[in-house]
Design an enzyme around this catalytic site. Structure first.
Site, PDB file in Angstrom:
ATOM      1  N   HIS A 132      39.025 -30.393 -37.160  1.00  0.00           N
ATOM      2  CA  HIS A 132      40.356 -29.865 -37.469  1.00  0.00           C
ATOM      3  C   HIS A 132      40.987 -30.538 -38.687  1.00  0.00           C
ATOM      4  CE1 HIS A 132      41.836 -33.274 -34.874  1.00  0.00           C
ATOM      5  NE2 HIS A 132      42.818 -33.263 -35.759  1.00  0.00           N
ATOM      6  N   ASP A 162      34.753 -30.767 -32.046  1.00  0.00           N
ATOM      7  CA  ASP A 162      35.706 -31.230 -33.056  1.00  0.00           C
ATOM      8  C   ASP A 162      35.107 -32.356 -33.902  1.00  0.00           C
ATOM      9  OD1 ASP A 162      38.089 -31.100 -34.461  1.00  0.00           O
ATOM     10  OD2 ASP A 162      39.132 -32.521 -33.168  1.00  0.00           O
ATOM     11  N   SER A 233      43.692 -38.651 -36.866  1.00  0.00           N
ATOM     12  CA  SER A 233      42.561 -37.834 -36.439  1.00  0.00           C
ATOM     13  C   SER A 233      41.350 -38.081 -37.331  1.00  0.00           C
ATOM     14  CB  SER A 233      42.933 -36.355 -36.491  1.00  0.00           C
ATOM     15  OG  SER A 233      43.893 -36.049 -35.518  1.00  0.00           O
TER      16      SER A 233
END
Length: 498
Positions: A132, A162, A233
């Protein structure tokens, strides 16, 4: 009353002191032997690992324009890293309009999309991050702690886990060693390094809160209390040995920011994905074409399984690998390829990790006994035929009971045409629901396939079995609705409608 001389008093005092000294010494040794639980000093660890943690910035090409909407869209991109609410998504593959900065006519203007983190896993420039972070980016920029910036190439990404792998053209880079996420223990100290809100090389620390948190189909996440925010992230979760044990990926939040719970992708799971991305640019997974659910304690008890474990088969895709192997709705899959299945979520990961085309053993629980099957795993993307759904047809009213039985059910027999349509060998259709069955969620039109370990062949036989049920024990009812079969546990009662 006995009087003591001063000399005698001094002698008694010295004796008492000499008796106390060994006790104090022993206490001191006991305290010295007790383990210390102080907060570790992370300074050397941060100094050692932070050079391999990078900032990732992504951009996209957009048409130029001076409208208020364009200015607002740029505000959301620059400060929040997300598109403006209500704005249409840019269409990939269509040349943006307008003139870019130094890019020539028709290239469009380069706008920031967002920021994230990553870490170097090889000296020749391979970087791990989250899907992402880099999804739908036109350009990916990687900035090292020494301020060098590179354009990165996307090697491949996997939305299900992911995990993404990117590459920069550089050599002799610092890299992070990889740990063993299977050896992670709840309570151990860990730290995260990343770029929350674009603040490069920010360090936060905490402990592992839990392992094996099921928040995705293919990932048993590591849960921590390490502060992770937007921009973290893709960054590493590091143990006290300086090894990466996870990729920071998600947070639990009601506000959009950190609220005390964060999740990391176990590095062992991530590396299985990365190895495929590096080799082929994509991830290939196995599939056996079943829908599954959890096995509750009540279901396990009612089926004589002993304890809640395995994956309950709710439906089997017609013509799929499971049907060809002999798997039936209502089976409980206990082992796959020699590995025990404790929770239903274990099965998709095991199947997904199996190479398509492999023939593997599988153990199921059916009618009070285990059965050994062999199943051929197929590729997930190639065997995605639409599932057949049962359609409604007029019911055969033969065999209808005069009143609800002890489970609160009135059922009808199924004629041969209906059985063929549903692709089942036997069963009865629910006509009326009351009492325990109503509370359990059974509906008219549901198909009852089995009661306990016995297949239901007719309305008469089903009602006879219900009359023989022990009212002090739960009964397992295999109920098909549409193309899914579920196991419901009911206790026979005497409060059905008359």
């Amino acid at each position: 009353m006995i009087s003591k001389s001063p000399a005698m008093a001094r002698t008694l005092v010295m004796a008492a002191i000499l008796a106390i000294v060994p006790m104090v010494s022993e206490l001191g040794h006991a305290q010295a032997a007790a383990p210390s639980y102080g907060v570790p000093d992370f300074t050397d660890l941060v100094e050692k690992t932070s050079p391999a943690v990078v900032n990732i910035r992504t951009t996209e090409r957009v048409r130029q324009g001076g409208s208020q909407d364009d200015d607002m869209a740029e505000f959301f991109r620059r400060f929040f890293g997300v598109p403006m609410p209500g704005a249409p998504a840019p269409r990939r593959g269509q040349p943006p309009q307008g003139q870019g900065q130094g890019q020539g006519q028709g290239q469009g203007e380069e706008m920031n999309r967002g920021v994230g983190s990553g870490f170097i896993i090889s000296q020749d420039g391979y970087v791990m991050t989250n899907t992402h972070v880099v999804a739908d980016a036109d350009t990916i920029y990687v900035t090292l702690p020494d301020k060098r910036e590179f354009k990165a190439k996307l090697i491949g990404s996997d939305k299900r886990t992911d995990v993404a792998l990117i590459k920069i053209e550089a050599t002799g880079l610092p890299k992070l060693p990889l740990g063993d996420s299977d050896k992670v223990r709840a309570g151990e100290w860990v730290l995260a390094i990343g770029s929350p809100f674009g603040l490069d090389n920010s360090v936060t620390a905490g402990i592992v809160s839990a392992k094996g948190r099921d928040t995705g189909d293919y990932l048993p996440f590591i849960q921590t209390d390490v502060a992770v925010n937007p921009g973290n992230s893709g960054g590493p979760l590091i143990n006290l040995r300086g090894e990466v044990i996870g990729i920071n990926s998600q947070i639990y939040s009601r506000s959009g920011g950190y609220m005390g719970i964060s999740f990391a992708i176990p590095i062992d799971e991530a590396m299985r994905v990365v190895e495929q991305l590096k080799a082929t640019g994509k991830v290939t997974r196995g599939r056996i074409a079943v829908a599954i659910g959890e096995v509750t304690k009540e279901v396990a008890d009612s089926l004589g399984l002993g304890r809640a474990r395995g994956a309950l088969v709710g439906s089997v895709e017609p013509g799929g690998p499971a049907e060809r192997a002999g798997v039936e709705p209502g089976d409980i899959i206990l082992k796959f390829n020699g590995r025990d299945i404790e929770r239903a979520s274990d099965l998709p990961r095991m199947v997904g990790d199996t190479k398509p085309g492999s023939r593997v053993p599988m153990q199921v629980w059916r009618k009070g006994a285990t059965r050994e099957l062999t199943i051929t795993v197929v590729e997930l993307e190639q065997d995605n035929k639409p599932k057949a759904r049962a359609s409604s047809s007029p019911r055969d009213d033969g065999g209808t009971a005069a009143k609800p039985n002890a489970l609160g059910l009135i059922v009808n027999d199924l004629n041969e045409a209906r059985l063929k349509e549903l692709k089942i060998k036997s069963g009865v259709e629910v006509d009326t629901v009351d009492g325990p069955a109503l509370r359990a969620g059974i509906r008219p039109g549901d198909i009852i396939l089995r009661l306990g370990d016995t297949d239901v062949t007719s309305a008469r036989q089903f009602n006879d079995m219900v009359r023989a049920l022990d009212k002090n024990r739960l009964a397992a009812l295999f109920v098909r609705r549409g193309d899914a079969t579920q196991v419901l546990t009911l206790r026979p009662g005497s409060n059905a409608s008359r």
